[in-house]
Design an enzyme around this catalytic site. Structure first.
Site, PDB file in Angstrom:
ATOM      1  N   GLU A  38       0.746  -1.223  -0.235  1.00 46.01           N
ATOM      2  CA  GLU A  38      -0.079  -0.034  -0.097  1.00 46.01           C
ATOM      3  C   GLU A  38       0.823   1.365  -0.013  1.00 46.01           C
ATOM      4  OE1 GLU A  38      -3.372   0.145   2.505  1.00 46.01           O
ATOM      5  OE2 GLU A  38      -3.903  -2.157   2.015  1.00 46.01           O
TER       6      GLU A  38
HETATM    7  C1  LIG Z   1       2.218  -9.825   0.194  1.00 45.03           C
HETATM    8  C2  LIG Z   1       1.557  -8.753  -0.597  1.00 45.03           C
HETATM    9  C3  LIG Z   1       0.266  -8.554  -0.699  1.00 45.03           C
HETATM   10  C4  LIG Z   1       0.042  -7.365  -1.742  1.00 45.03           C
HETATM   11  N1  LIG Z   1      -1.304  -7.210  -2.057  1.00 45.03           N
HETATM   12  C5  LIG Z   1      -1.746  -6.208  -2.853  1.00 45.03           C
HETATM   13  C6  LIG Z   1      -3.066  -6.090  -3.338  1.00 45.03           C
HETATM   14  O1  LIG Z   1      -4.033  -6.622  -2.683  1.00 45.03           O
HETATM   15  N2  LIG Z   1      -3.295  -5.283  -4.274  1.00 45.03           N
HETATM   16  C7  LIG Z   1      -2.709  -4.572  -4.998  1.00 45.03           C
HETATM   17  O2  LIG Z   1      -2.867  -3.691  -5.959  1.00 45.03           O
HETATM   18  N3  LIG Z   1      -1.135  -4.553  -4.783  1.00 45.03           N
HETATM   19  C8  LIG Z   1      -0.970  -5.368  -3.695  1.00 45.03           C
HETATM   20  N4  LIG Z   1       0.579  -5.654  -3.392  1.00 45.03           N
HETATM   21  C9  LIG Z   1       1.509  -5.044  -4.267  1.00 45.03           C
HETATM   22  C10 LIG Z   1       2.417  -3.748  -3.376  1.00 45.03           C
HETATM   23  O3  LIG Z   1       1.378  -2.922  -3.346  1.00 45.03           O
HETATM   24  C11 LIG Z   1       3.646  -3.597  -4.135  1.00 45.03           C
HETATM   25  O4  LIG Z   1       4.290  -4.750  -3.936  1.00 45.03           O
HETATM   26  C12 LIG Z   1       4.055  -2.268  -3.863  1.00 45.03           C
HETATM   27  O5  LIG Z   1       3.306  -1.124  -4.344  1.00 45.03           O
HETATM   28  C13 LIG Z   1       5.671  -1.975  -4.321  1.00 45.03           C
HETATM   29  O6  LIG Z   1       5.468  -2.361  -5.796  1.00 45.03           O
HETATM   30  P1  LIG Z   1       6.697  -3.391  -6.306  1.00 45.03           P
HETATM   31  O7  LIG Z   1       6.505  -4.698  -5.326  1.00 45.03           O
HETATM   32  O8  LIG Z   1       6.404  -3.409  -7.597  1.00 45.03           O
HETATM   33  O9  LIG Z   1       8.257  -2.681  -5.951  1.00 45.03           O
HETATM   34  P2  LIG Z   1       8.904  -1.394  -6.940  1.00 45.03           P
HETATM   35  O10 LIG Z   1       7.816  -0.339  -7.429  1.00 45.03           O
HETATM   36  O11 LIG Z   1       9.430  -2.541  -8.033  1.00 45.03           O
HETATM   37  O12 LIG Z   1       9.852  -0.965  -5.810  1.00 45.03           O
HETATM   38  C14 LIG Z   1      10.934  -1.631  -5.358  1.00 45.03           C
HETATM   39  C15 LIG Z   1      11.759  -0.797  -4.186  1.00 45.03           C
HETATM   40  O13 LIG Z   1      12.142   0.368  -4.840  1.00 45.03           O
HETATM   41  C16 LIG Z   1      11.643   1.561  -4.168  1.00 45.03           C
HETATM   42  N5  LIG Z   1      11.221   2.267  -4.972  1.00 45.03           N
HETATM   43  C17 LIG Z   1      10.228   2.451  -6.020  1.00 45.03           C
HETATM   44  N6  LIG Z   1      10.088   3.564  -6.357  1.00 45.03           N
HETATM   45  C18 LIG Z   1      10.944   4.668  -5.948  1.00 45.03           C
HETATM   46  C19 LIG Z   1      11.008   5.908  -6.170  1.00 45.03           C
HETATM   47  N7  LIG Z   1      10.542   6.909  -6.735  1.00 45.03           N
HETATM   48  N8  LIG Z   1      11.966   6.482  -5.202  1.00 45.03           N
HETATM   49  C20 LIG Z   1      13.038   5.771  -4.151  1.00 45.03           C
HETATM   50  N9  LIG Z   1      12.486   4.501  -4.096  1.00 45.03           N
HETATM   51  C21 LIG Z   1      11.558   3.646  -4.821  1.00 45.03           C
HETATM   52  C22 LIG Z   1      10.581   0.813  -3.475  1.00 45.03           C
HETATM   53  O14 LIG Z   1      10.535   1.634  -2.178  1.00 45.03           O
HETATM   54  C23 LIG Z   1      10.904  -0.596  -3.187  1.00 45.03           C
HETATM   55  O15 LIG Z   1      11.309  -0.812  -1.479  1.00 45.03           O
HETATM   56  C24 LIG Z   1       0.982  -6.657  -2.373  1.00 45.03           C
HETATM   57  C25 LIG Z   1       2.206  -6.971  -2.491  1.00 45.03           C
HETATM   58  C26 LIG Z   1       2.470  -7.857  -1.345  1.00 45.03           C
HETATM   59  C27 LIG Z   1       4.027  -8.307  -1.136  1.00 45.03           C
END
Ligand SMILES: Cc1cc2nc3c(=O)[nH]c(=O)nc-3n(C[C@H](O)[C@H](O)[C@H](O)COP(=O)(O)OP(=O)(O)OC[C@H]3O[C@@H](n4cnc5c(N)ncnc54)[C@H](O)[C@@H]3O)c2cc1C
Length: 606
Positions: free
Chosen positions: A423
């Protein structure tokens, strides 16, 4: 400018335009967080400390009693973790207790209770089982939230009752392979059919909690923009929120339960849509305004994160106290050693602050205030990071015993990790807090610069803005507390808000529009703002508790010592963040990171 720089610049411009439209289109009331960035303390957002409305208190007490009895008897968090499933009996039991309809209106079968009451219930569930609390969060805080907030009367009539009763489960599907933190980059396309009766979906979603078990999903997809603005072409698209059901032909679950580290009881799914027809009546909110829907829905989810993390933090504290009081080494119980006392005290202070912040933030929703997006973001970052430290402290107090699966701490450690990612990843929210917060003072500066270019015609404006900026820089805002004992803390908080504003102004003058790229600076300002917010909530809670004890007792109860310890630490952390504005290692951090990022071969030299 190189081609890639031009591209980055164009992307940035696009993002700024989107953010302006998304965040600043409505009325802009000055709330607590935005006030801090202007050197003001908007006291009535946090003081007096809010309480669950008296007319709800009896119902809440009764709900908590029944919930506790049910959870004692039926909830087995270790089994949920091991079997990677929440038994249907638990889901049905929670539905029967009215947990899925806590804040839904009565006319759809909900209980019409406040966010504050709901947060107390979520704290209880979060104190026992993170899988179950995340499941409820998805069902009630975000899964049905878009319907509750943006649904038409007809949509609500049709969809809400079975969700509130738990006969149907909900999910919220935003994340995709190319749209994680960059939520605006949704690639799932929803093309209108030739006759306009429905939209044809193609795309995929991943990491969707409840995705494989939900009967109603709020899905974000890209739809063509009907071009009304000159700068938008016919090919432009925007995100729209839709109601989707898994019985729609073309809907498929490509992975029902992705194997994972923590919150293993939740069903986290991959989904695919192939030529899936979704009726146009299933649009939630306005077409093209899906990001606004998502942002608003996630506000509610983030408040629930605060409540669940608070519950888990209290469990960590309880477990650590039990162990420290019983385990003996060197002829003494662990709790007799100062380095263990320090951890226990830090945990008590953290849990106290987490509860205070959650209660205040939930009350902003209950009061119907319009713009609490910064407060919910700060709550989410602060409480998820606080819980991570607390689990770690509890783990250390337990020593080797924490590492084994017969104790809950190894599960709690695994479960707590998702909070900093889900989130809205904490880095993204930290940057968001700083940039949205700085917009107010930034605009004032911009207006001042423009007016200064024609000082005689805009004399009044120059004078007023100048007065406001200078006033905020020299005068600490008043933080009104009722207990005399707290006045020194209130003055220190006011002084820090003034100092914070000075540093915000300096950062804006120094970096100007480049501040958008200066994440090190953003982080320090956001961290300081979060400490100020947390301190204000703690001060408010402590003040209310002192007043309830009949005024200004000088002798602090243990709880009040936890408040005091938190404030002292929080002020110190805020000061440190601000001091680092002028004394940091930013250049060398960038140099080392760039060197390392250039190639793994460099690692040989490390
Ligand atoms: C168990 C679980 C349940 C989930 N449930 C849902 C759900 O019900 N519905 C839904 O829609 N999503 C869900 N998600 C998705 C979750 O919201 C995303 O994992 C989250 O938004 C991060 O996206 P990403 O994993 O693609 O990471 P990425 O966007 O690839 O980011 C990777 C890392 O890079 C950092 N980063 C990214 N952009 C920047 C920036 N601009 N500046 C600095 N640092 C940055 C982040 O902090 C992160 O640590 C779930 C995820 C998990 C693991």
């Amino acid at each position: 400018m190189s081609e890639s720089k031009v591209q980055i610049e164009a992307e940035r411009e696009k993002q700024i335009r989107a953010a302006e439209e998304l965040l600043f289109a409505g009325p802009q009331r000055l709330g607590l967080a935005k006030g801090l960035f202007l050197g003001r303390f908007v006291a009535d957002w946090v003081m007096p400390y809010p309480n669950v409305p008296p007319e709800e208190q009896a119902e809440l007490n009764d709900s908590l009693t029944r919930l506790r009895a049910f959870l004692d008897e039926h909830l087995d968090p270790a089994a949920i973790d091991l079997q990677a499933d929440i038994p249907r009996e638990v889901i049905d039991g929670l539905a029967h207790l009215g947990v899925f309809g806590m804040t839904a209106p009565k006319d759809v079968g909900g209980r019409g209770l406040s966010q504050m009451a709901y947060c107390r219930v979520m704290e209880e569930i979060g104190s026992r089982c993170a899988s179950t609390s995340i499941f409820v969060n998805v069902q009630h805080s975000i899964g049905m939230r878009a319907l509750l907030l943006f649904g038409t009367p007809e949509q609500k009539r049709r969809w809400l009752s079975p969700l509130v009763r738990g006969e149907k489960l909900a999910a919220f599907a935003l994340t995709e392979p190319e749209a994680g933190s960059d939520a605006a980059n949704v690639q799932t396309m929803a093309h209108p059919s030739a006759d306009g009766s429905h939209f044809v979906f193609n795309g995929e979603k991943r990491y969707i909690t409840n995705g494989s078990i939900a009967q109603v999903l709020t899905v974000m997809a890209r739809t063509p923009v009907v071009a009304v603005r000159k700068d938008l072409g016919q090919d432009d698209t925007a995100v729209t929120a839709f109601l989707v059901t898994p019985d729609m032909p073309g809907f498929s679950v490509t992975e029902a339960r992705m194997e994972k580290l923590g919150v293993r009881g939740t069903a986290t799914a991959r989904l695919a849509f192939r030529d899936m027809a979704v009726p146009k009546e299933n649009i939630l909110g306005r077409q093209g305004k899906g990001l606004k829907v998502a942002l608003t829905v996630l506000d509610f989810g983030r408040v629930t994160f605060g409540a669940c993390c608070t519950g888990a933090a209290k469990t960590c504290l309880r477990l650590a106290i039990q162990h420290a009081n019983t385990r003996k080494q060197f002829g003494r119980t662990l709790g007799e050693f100062e380095l263990i006392k320090k951890k226990i005290a830090r945990m008590a202070a953290g849990a106290y602050a987490m509860e205070a912040m959650t209660t205040v933030t939930a009350s902003l929703i209950d009061r119907g205030l319009e713009d609490y997006v910064l407060e919910t973001a700060m709550l989410k970052v602060f409480t998820t990071e606080a819980l991570w430290l607390l689990v770690n402290d509890a783990f250390q107090v337990y020593g080797g015993a924490a590492y084994f699966t017969d104790k809950p701490l190894e599960r709690m450690l695994r479960d707590a990790r998702i909070n900093q990612i889900g989130e809205g990843a904490n880095e993204v929210l930290t940057s968001f807090v700083a940039l949205v917060g700085m917009r107010g003072p930034g605009q004032q500066f911009q207006e001042l610069m423009e007016a200064l270019s024609r000082p005689w015609s805009d004399f009044r404006k120059v004078f007023l803005i100048g007065l406001d900026r200078v006033g905020a820089a020299v005068r600490a805002p008043e933080v009104p507390v009722r207990s005399r004992r707290l006045e020194p803390y209130a003055r220190r908080l006011g002084g820090l808000i003034r100092l914070f504003n000075v540093e915000v102004n300096r950062a804006l003058i120094r970096h100007r529009e480049e501040i958008l790229e200066r994440q090190y600076v953003q982080e320090r300002l956001a961290r300081a703002a979060m400490e100020l917010f947390a301190s204000a909530c703690v001060l408010s809670r402590w003040d209310a508790e002192l007043q309830a004890q009949n005024g200004d007792s000088q002798s602090g109860s243990p709880l009040h010592n936890a408040a005091e310890l938190f404030l002292r630490g929080s002020f110190r952390r805020a000061r440190r963040s601000l001091a680092e504005m002028n004394d940091a290692d930013d250049a060398i951090v960038t140099a080392v990171a760039d060197w390392a990022l250039r190639g793994e071969r460099n690692l040989g030299a490390v």
